[in-house]
Design an enzyme around this catalytic site. Structure first.
Site, PDB file in Angstrom:
ATOM      1  N   TRP A  62       0.845  -1.193   0.000  1.00 16.57           N
ATOM      2  CA  TRP A  62       0.000   0.000   0.000  1.00 16.57           C
ATOM      3  C   TRP A  62       0.880   1.242   0.000  1.00 16.57           C
ATOM      4  CZ3 TRP A  62      -3.021   0.484   5.310  1.00 16.57           C
ATOM      5  CH2 TRP A  62      -2.170   0.172   6.375  1.00 16.57           C
ATOM      6  N   HIS A  80     -14.538  26.701  -7.173  1.00 17.02           N
ATOM      7  CA  HIS A  80     -13.133  26.873  -7.562  1.00 17.02           C
ATOM      8  C   HIS A  80     -12.855  28.312  -8.002  1.00 17.02           C
ATOM      9  CE1 HIS A  80      -9.199  26.113  -9.100  1.00 17.02           C
ATOM     10  NE2 HIS A  80      -9.536  26.072 -10.369  1.00 17.02           N
ATOM     11  N   HIS A 208     -13.547  29.516 -16.844  1.00 18.23           N
ATOM     12  CA  HIS A 208     -13.725  29.467 -15.394  1.00 18.23           C
ATOM     13  C   HIS A 208     -14.783  30.488 -14.966  1.00 18.23           C
ATOM     14  CE1 HIS A 208      -9.879  27.326 -15.614  1.00 18.23           C
ATOM     15  NE2 HIS A 208     -10.118  26.881 -14.393  1.00 18.23           N
TER      16      HIS A 208
END
Lengths: 259, 420
Positions: A62, A80, A208
């Protein structure tokens, strides 16, 4: 199992539906967004081994993973961008799950982007696409196919002295998609939903600006868009449920009908 | 990176090694030292010629005494004139100690120092009884202070014992971990001039432009290799290729980012700097250290040195460089552990503590700043003289002197002035 899911299951096992992986591998040498250095930077992907059948863990393997929210193939949530800051359900942990399964329209821009690193998707391209394939339906993803995902390393980031040179939508086109067509979101093969030089656009970073200001989403660093039809694919795009997260790397899958 | 295959520097061809020959194994050097004797270790590490001297009567003494043999006064280290005259010389052909027997014949001599005492020294082959000599206090392969004597103005590198105790880059293969460092290009050039066989320059994030690419690749023997010290995989991949070939590592990886503790994103920046500086050093040490230590006794072409280029802010940083100072302090602490690990194989860890360099991130700091060329010269000199701790530039030297005198005063001065 009801009839619709039975049909879906049969179509998947019978080969009438194909699952396409639109995701780049999350790896530590994949280019990330570069901001002016006085700003904070996204941490790159790092994969640190805890154990691999060794003294630190004899039977198991892992790793510890670390990365910024906006690395690799990733999802941009409305929060965002400043334009989406006041919207409800604007972070990835509270997004409507119904938005995570949606149809996609694919705009083929490979010819334009092949000859022009700064290629811009304009309203004229969208009109031509609709003339052939019909109107873009509300609630659909619009994916800008450029072939950019075939590039590697420096060619992919394409940084020059004046910043990145990568294709994207112009301000009028993305605004029209959001406001007139009501799309769910916009996806690209490049590092951002905006063009590399979009800081000089009006408004700066229009994808954006308009997408997130209207509660819509972004997907970037997609790949294998050439395997999708212009319309008809179903996209499964579920970001990690990060507490108050602005986005996250994710696995993007598409269901397409075999023709 | 596969796009820069540069052949080794032909003018500095190495002697091919015999793959069937057992690599000479590191052997422990004899002689534990007393706590008092480590006064000399500090001077030798810095390349200073200082000897024990009585604080009462001013007489020099050798070997280091607990108290002055003449007046019973207390003894401290004092700068001494490095001259002397050879009284007698001999060559040990079959020494009893395994380390010296492996390296025999070994020439030793008795020298009368100009400052008074007589000392047994490692003697240069060109110095004979009656000759005037220049003495050097240096560290042997075990990191212990010893005296070497050789002809005044002579070439010490011609003495195999000197080469054994130093780290001349000639014919060796060097890895510079960050090609983007301000000293990378001048260092590559200086190493090529010094006769280095191969210079590998690590390039993090190769997808970003490298303005010095053409100049670096024009350096004889230089090539770019992918290396990001913040990535386990990148470090492991390069070690798989190079760990068994490299004889000198110069760790130039750095990320200077200003910002006080309360600055926006200060901890994000601090984490990034820590990844490069302290954890980066740990990754590099774990990947390259074992192979380097294993080859530490492999003669003139064996592994010899690991140079850490650190900021003097590791010792004391102005508040505006909080994260940077902390990251370098952590790297300095880790480098002491790495020194002990590498030391088992006789490989020296050299710490370069530099003042602010010409890196554009230091633009707001006062001059004089350290040029890449000055840092490169200091690194080559440290290797050739076998140094362990080097202050580079006036700012670093000044800060270290002030710290030695009164560290609390330095803390207050840095807080008040906001600069070094």
């Amino acid at each position: 199992m009801n009839g619709i899911l039975q049909a879906l299951s049969s179509a998947l096992t019978g080969g009438q539906l194909r699952v396409i992986d639109l995701t780049q591998t999350l790896r530590d040498d994949f280019p990330t967004i570069v901001l002016p250095p006085e700003f904070g930077q996204a941490a790159p992907v790092r994969i640190e081994r805890i154990s691999r059948y060794d003294a630190a863990g004899p039977s198991w393997y892992w790793n510890n993973l670390s990365f910024g929210e906006h690395v690799g193939t990733h999802f941009d949530a409305p929060a965002h961008w400043f334009t989406g800051r006041d919207l409800p359900r604007g972070t990835v942990d509270v997004l409507p799950v119904t938005d995570m399964l949606a149809p996609a329209c694919v705009i083929d821009c490979t010819d334009g982007a092949a000859g022009d690193d700064d290629f811009l998707l304009t309203r004229a391209h969208l009109d031509r696409w609709e003339a052939v394939h019909g109107p873009i339906n509300p609630g659909a993803w619009v994916l800008m196919r450029t072939g950019w995902s075939q590039r590697r390393g420096a060619d992919y980031a394409n940084l020059r002295d004046d910043g990145a040179h990568t294709p994207g939508p112009d301000a009028a086109a993305i605004r029209w998609l959001v406001e007139a067509r009501g799309i769910l979101g916009f996806g690209t093969e490049t590092i951002g939903t905006d063009a590399g030089q979009a800081s000089h656009f009006d408004p700066p970073y229009p994808a954006h600006h308009y997408l997130h200001g209207n509660g819509r989403y972004g997907l970037q660093s997609l790949t294998n868009l050439h395997e999708l039809p212009p319309r008809g694919a179903m996209l499964f795009a579920a970001p990690l449920k990060v507490h108050a997260g602005s986005g996250s790397p994710l696995r993007v899958l598409a269901l397409v009908e075999e023709t | 990176m596969t796009d820069t295959p540069i052949p080794p520097h032909r003018s500095h061809r190495r002697t091919p090694s015999d793959p069937l020959r057992r690599t000479r194994q590191p052997l422990p050097l004899p002689g534990a030292r007393s706590r008092a004797a480590h006064l000399l270790t500090a001077a030798a590490a810095r390349g200073e010629f200082a000897l024990p001297c009585c604080t009462a009567c001013g007489r020099y003494a050798w070997p280091i005494p607990e108290i002055c043999p003449a007046c019973l006064g207390s003894v401290a280290l004092a700068t001494a004139p490095p001259g002397g005259r050879v009284l007698s010389a001999t060559t040990a052909e079959v020494p009893a100690d395994p380390y010296f027997r492996e390296r025999a014949p070994w020439r030793v001599g008795l020298v009368a120092l100009d400052c008074g005492p007589q000392a047994v020294v490692h003697l240069h082959p060109a110095s004979d009884p009656g000759d005037a000599v220049r003495l050097t206090l240096m560290l042997d392969r075990a990191g212990q202070a010893v005296l070497h004597a050789g002809p005044i103005g002579g070439d010490m590198q011609t003495d195999p014992k000197w080469r054994e105790m130093t780290a001349d880059p000639a014919t060796r293969r060097v890895l510079i971990t960050d090609a983007r460092h301000v000293a990378a290009l001048p260092l590559a050039r200086a190493l090529a001039n010094a006769g280095t066989a191969e210079i590998h320059l690590g390039l993090p994030e190769p997808w970003k432009p490298l303005p010095t690419r053409a100049a670096l690749l024009a350096v004889p023997g230089a090539r770019l290799v992918g290396l990001d010290v913040t990535s386990d995989r990148s470090v492991a991949d390069l070690a798989a290729d190079l760990a068994g070939r490299i004889e000198i590592v110069v760790n130039t990886a750095d990320l200077p980012r200003p910002g006080d503790l309360l600055a926006p994103a200060a901890q994000v920046q601090a984490r990034a700097m820590t990844e490069v500086l302290s954890l980066g050093l740990m990754r590099m040490g774990r990947a390259f250290g074992p192979a380097l230590a294993e080859r530490g006794a492999d003669g003139d072409q064996g592994a010899v040195a690991w140079v850490n280029v650190l900021s003097v802010m590791a010792l004391a940083a102005p508040p505006g460089w909080a994260g940077y100072g902390a990251a370098h302090a952590a790297a300095l602490a880790l480098s002491r552990s790495l020194r002990a690990e590498l030391g088992r194989g006789g490989v020296r860890l050299v710490t370069m503590l530099t003042g602010p360099t010409e890196d554009s991130w230091f633009q707001t700091l006062d001059h004089p700043r350290v040029t890449g060329a000055a840092l490169a010269r200091a690194i080559i000199e440290a290797l050739r003289r076998g140094l362990e701790e080097v202050a580079v530039g006036d700012v670093a030297r000044d800060l270290m002197a002030r710290l030695a005198e009164n560290p609390k005063a330095v803390e207050r001065e840095l807080a008040r002035a906001g600069r070094l």
